[in-house]
Design an enzyme around this catalytic site. Sequence first.
Site, PDB file in Angstrom:
ATOM      1  CG  ASN A  82       5.462  14.988   1.704  1.00 21.57           C
ATOM      2  OD1 ASN A  82       4.852  14.706   0.681  1.00 21.57           O
ATOM      3  ND2 ASN A  82       4.940  15.760   2.644  1.00 21.57           N
ATOM      4  CB  ALA A  96      11.539  22.260  -7.965  1.00 19.53           C
ATOM      5  CE1 TYR A 122       5.646  21.215  -6.368  1.00 20.15           C
ATOM      6  CE2 TYR A 122       4.490  20.214  -8.221  1.00 20.15           C
ATOM      7  CZ  TYR A 122       4.860  20.206  -6.882  1.00 20.15           C
ATOM      8  OH  TYR A 122       4.427  19.180  -6.068  1.00 20.15           O
ATOM      9  NE  ARG A 133      -0.632  21.953   6.102  1.00 21.25           N
ATOM     10  CZ  ARG A 133      -0.619  23.229   5.705  1.00 21.25           C
ATOM     11  NH1 ARG A 133      -1.530  24.041   6.117  1.00 21.25           N
ATOM     12  NH2 ARG A 133       0.306  23.655   4.884  1.00 21.25           N
TER      13      ARG A 133
END
Length: 250
Positions: A96, A164, A161, A18
């Site tokens: 990804n 990371a 996030y 997606r």
Amino acid sequence: MEKKVAPKKYALVTGGSRGIGRAVCIQLAKDLSYSLLINYNSNEAAAQETLKEVEAVGGSGEIIQFDVVNAEAVVSKLEAWQENHKDAIIEVIVNNAGITKDGLFMWMKPEDWTNVINTSLNGFFNVTNHLIQKLLVNRYGRVINMVSVSGLKGTPGQTNYSAAKGAVIAATKALAQEVAKRNITVNAVAPGFIKTDMTGDLDEKELKKMIPANRFGEAEEVANLVSFLASEKSSYITGEVININGGIYS
């Protein structure tokens, strides 16, 4: 004398079912001669839909299920795939897969920290570490890591996030130097606000005021950049983080 069959070349896209992952698969199918290896974790129907769209633009590919966080599953699924495709080489790796679990740091649950770090950072390690040796032996490869503007400037409410993606940026720069002599490039793509499921809940009307380009980006715009980095045209670019964010942080 037996004719030697040229190996079939593949590009692996993790989280390819997606959003940006899907757009990348379709763009690679349009621009380059790779077969696509479309990784998904749980949504098989979405992965099949991506494969259909790849085939609709004249490409070929297949889907492969594993959770990038699970190191054993990554190795066993990729080894089983290689066993069934003895003449195949994965030349391009697009890391990804990623998740967000946003919230203020003071209220962040340990699992929201760990899950986000595991998916982006350990996912990068698990997939790339397993495949890098073959790239080194073949003396050619492209590793493209999807990071984020959050990993460069830090975004409030996204400490996990940001941590990371910031870590993947540092890993990109280090790995690039280790493998450059073997004609392998390692780069990162750092999108800003892109229209996907992940940004669906954001107030686009309000947020676009912060963006010099005055709009959210399209997944296809990111995919065009990834496609360039996956091609031979980008052979002297390595260890770079390329922003694609409408000027919000440049």
